[in-house]
Design a protein around this motif. Sequence first.
Motif, PDB file in Angstrom:
ATOM      1  N   ASP A  91     -10.812  52.990  23.849  1.00 56.29           N
ATOM      2  CA  ASP A  91     -11.129  53.182  24.814  1.00 56.29           C
ATOM      3  C   ASP A  91     -13.304  54.092  24.292  1.00 56.29           C
ATOM      4  N   LEU A  92     -13.879  53.296  24.757  1.00 51.49           N
ATOM      5  CA  LEU A  92     -15.107  52.869  24.452  1.00 51.49           C
ATOM      6  C   LEU A  92     -16.153  53.649  25.301  1.00 51.49           C
ATOM      7  N   PRO A  93     -17.084  54.683  25.448  1.00 54.35           N
ATOM      8  CA  PRO A  93     -18.136  54.788  25.914  1.00 54.35           C
ATOM      9  C   PRO A  93     -18.878  54.435  26.862  1.00 54.35           C
ATOM     10  N   LYS A  94     -18.956  54.592  28.212  1.00 50.88           N
ATOM     11  CA  LYS A  94     -19.684  53.753  28.653  1.00 50.88           C
ATOM     12  C   LYS A  94     -20.839  53.405  28.174  1.00 50.88           C
ATOM     13  N   LEU A  95     -21.972  54.258  27.238  1.00 50.08           N
ATOM     14  CA  LEU A  95     -23.275  53.721  26.425  1.00 50.08           C
ATOM     15  C   LEU A  95     -23.324  52.715  25.647  1.00 50.08           C
ATOM     16  N   LEU A  96     -22.209  53.349  24.981  1.00 52.56           N
ATOM     17  CA  LEU A  96     -21.643  52.272  23.983  1.00 52.56           C
ATOM     18  C   LEU A  96     -20.699  51.094  24.271  1.00 52.56           C
ATOM     19  N   ALA A  97     -20.395  50.671  25.446  1.00 54.18           N
ATOM     20  CA  ALA A  97     -19.840  48.988  25.902  1.00 54.18           C
ATOM     21  C   ALA A  97     -21.171  48.633  26.104  1.00 54.18           C
ATOM     22  N   VAL A  98     -22.264  49.244  26.609  1.00 53.35           N
ATOM     23  CA  VAL A  98     -23.262  48.438  27.218  1.00 53.35           C
ATOM     24  C   VAL A  98     -24.239  48.242  25.712  1.00 53.35           C
ATOM     25  N   ALA A  99     -24.456  48.651  24.982  1.00 51.91           N
ATOM     26  CA  ALA A  99     -24.767  48.562  24.327  1.00 51.91           C
ATOM     27  C   ALA A  99     -24.444  47.752  22.949  1.00 51.91           C
ATOM     28  N   LEU A 100     -22.984  47.355  22.581  1.00 50.88           N
ATOM     29  CA  LEU A 100     -22.722  46.359  22.282  1.00 50.88           C
ATOM     30  C   LEU A 100     -22.724  44.684  22.477  1.00 50.88           C
ATOM     31  N   GLY A 101     -22.054  45.307  24.353  1.00 49.20           N
ATOM     32  CA  GLY A 101     -22.190  43.785  25.322  1.00 49.20           C
ATOM     33  C   GLY A 101     -23.583  43.273  24.832  1.00 49.20           C
ATOM     34  N   PHE A 102     -24.814  44.610  24.922  1.00 52.67           N
ATOM     35  CA  PHE A 102     -26.418  43.851  24.912  1.00 52.67           C
ATOM     36  C   PHE A 102     -26.364  43.161  23.585  1.00 52.67           C
ATOM     37  N   MET A 103     -25.890  43.790  22.644  1.00 52.05           N
ATOM     38  CA  MET A 103     -26.423  43.604  21.640  1.00 52.05           C
ATOM     39  C   MET A 103     -25.688  42.056  21.500  1.00 52.05           C
ATOM     40  N   LEU A 104     -24.437  41.367  21.657  1.00 57.37           N
ATOM     41  CA  LEU A 104     -24.407  39.736  21.720  1.00 57.37           C
ATOM     42  C   LEU A 104     -24.680  39.750  22.051  1.00 57.37           C
ATOM     43  N   ASN A 105     -25.243  39.749  23.565  1.00 57.18           N
ATOM     44  CA  ASN A 105     -25.789  38.436  24.359  1.00 57.18           C
ATOM     45  C   ASN A 105     -27.384  38.572  23.584  1.00 57.18           C
ATOM     46  N   ASN A 106     -28.273  39.529  23.492  1.00 53.58           N
ATOM     47  CA  ASN A 106     -29.362  38.971  22.946  1.00 53.58           C
ATOM     48  C   ASN A 106     -29.969  39.055  21.798  1.00 53.58           C
ATOM     49  N   SER A 107     -28.564  38.966  20.844  1.00 53.36           N
ATOM     50  CA  SER A 107     -29.043  38.763  19.313  1.00 53.36           C
ATOM     51  C   SER A 107     -28.678  37.173  19.088  1.00 53.36           C
ATOM     52  N   SER A 108     -27.850  36.388  19.714  1.00 54.72           N
ATOM     53  CA  SER A 108     -28.368  34.714  20.476  1.00 54.72           C
ATOM     54  C   SER A 108     -29.104  34.591  20.589  1.00 54.72           C
ATOM     55  N   TYR A 109     -30.260  35.160  21.862  1.00 48.87           N
ATOM     56  CA  TYR A 109     -31.257  34.655  22.541  1.00 48.87           C
ATOM     57  C   TYR A 109     -32.565  35.321  21.051  1.00 48.87           C
ATOM     58  N   TYR A 110     -32.362  35.716  20.982  1.00 48.81           N
ATOM     59  CA  TYR A 110     -33.419  36.433  20.126  1.00 48.81           C
ATOM     60  C   TYR A 110     -33.398  35.967  18.572  1.00 48.81           C
ATOM     61  N   GLY A 111     -31.883  35.325  18.220  1.00 49.57           N
ATOM     62  CA  GLY A 111     -32.072  34.533  17.291  1.00 49.57           C
ATOM     63  C   GLY A 111     -32.356  32.965  17.132  1.00 49.57           C
ATOM     64  N   GLU A 112     -32.462  32.885  17.974  1.00 52.80           N
ATOM     65  CA  GLU A 112     -33.024  31.293  18.476  1.00 52.80           C
ATOM     66  C   GLU A 112     -34.767  31.370  18.466  1.00 52.80           C
ATOM     67  N   VAL A 113     -34.962  32.526  18.970  1.00 51.76           N
ATOM     68  CA  VAL A 113     -36.661  32.487  18.672  1.00 51.76           C
ATOM     69  C   VAL A 113     -36.604  33.008  17.567  1.00 51.76           C
ATOM     70  N   PHE A 114     -36.337  33.922  16.580  1.00 50.49           N
ATOM     71  CA  PHE A 114     -36.556  34.030  15.704  1.00 50.49           C
ATOM     72  C   PHE A 114     -36.357  32.983  14.466  1.00 50.49           C
ATOM     73  N   ARG A 115     -35.414  31.928  14.529  1.00 50.12           N
ATOM     74  CA  ARG A 115     -34.520  30.843  13.963  1.00 50.12           C
ATOM     75  C   ARG A 115     -36.059  29.450  13.983  1.00 50.12           C
ATOM     76  N   ALA A 116     -37.181  29.536  15.232  1.00 53.96           N
ATOM     77  CA  ALA A 116     -37.492  28.548  16.126  1.00 53.96           C
ATOM     78  C   ALA A 116     -39.033  29.072  14.509  1.00 53.96           C
ATOM     79  N   GLY A 117     -39.194  30.731  14.762  1.00 57.09           N
ATOM     80  CA  GLY A 117     -40.141  31.568  14.161  1.00 57.09           C
ATOM     81  C   GLY A 117     -40.262  30.824  13.018  1.00 57.09           C
ATOM     82  N   ILE A 118     -38.994  30.758  11.762  1.00 59.87           N
ATOM     83  CA  ILE A 118     -38.653  31.111  10.747  1.00 59.87           C
ATOM     84  C   ILE A 118     -39.337  29.369   9.895  1.00 59.87           C
ATOM     85  N   LEU A 119     -38.667  28.401  11.431  1.00 59.29           N
ATOM     86  CA  LEU A 119     -38.624  27.051  10.391  1.00 59.29           C
ATOM     87  C   LEU A 119     -40.145  26.971  10.209  1.00 59.29           C
ATOM     88  N   SER A 120     -41.423  27.575  11.566  1.00 60.87           N
ATOM     89  CA  SER A 120     -42.637  27.188  12.025  1.00 60.87           C
ATOM     90  C   SER A 120     -43.177  27.817  10.872  1.00 60.87           C
TER      91      SER A 120
END
Length: 224
Positions: A91-120
Amino acid sequence: MDALLTSFFNFDVYRQVLPFLLTGLLTTIGLSALVIPLGVISGLGVALLGTQIEKRWVRIAVAAYVDFFRALPPLVLLIFIYFGVPFLGIDLPKLLAVALGFMLNNSSYYGEVFRAGILSVPRGQMEAARSTGLSHLQALAYVIIPQASRNVLPDLVSNSIEVVKLTTIASVVALPELLRVARDAQSLLYNPSPIVLAAIIYLAILWPLVRWLSRLEHKNLRAR
């Protein structure tokens, strides 16, 4: 014209609901202050896994992770985490559920941004850093990552602006962020003016960031 003003730009309604919307704004700001750093840190971890580990299966797993969470609608992800995970006995609290969902989603986008930066960053930078006696991790922390972050700063800012706007989906789990409060006020007053006022507040907050982003993009273009 009078009907338009009464329905969408009713200043009497604005005055009534503004204190409530400001409490929702504080929740939105707090939520953004939580999920953006989580996304940046986890995204950097994803990028480092995908660029620094030579094992093929690791890179395939990272690519699959990024593709999956970039393709999955964040609203669906949040609904699954908050309403689906309890069936597993968690049973996840609301804030924890939102934080987990955003982390999974955002990590993929930020990951691609950082990957491009590292390769540059030219490969010679790592070799030069190692030649001074730095370990691989130290070279990443002190040389590669700072340069990569500067190279993709406009993309990081742009992604962060989108994350702030995306916090509106937290309303599906009844987290009282700005849009949720505005929708509650609309249903009580039978008037859409609170939604318009919420949009004005979002515009007032994000407009300076958008202008800063534009200046960063122009600065990068001149530097090239």
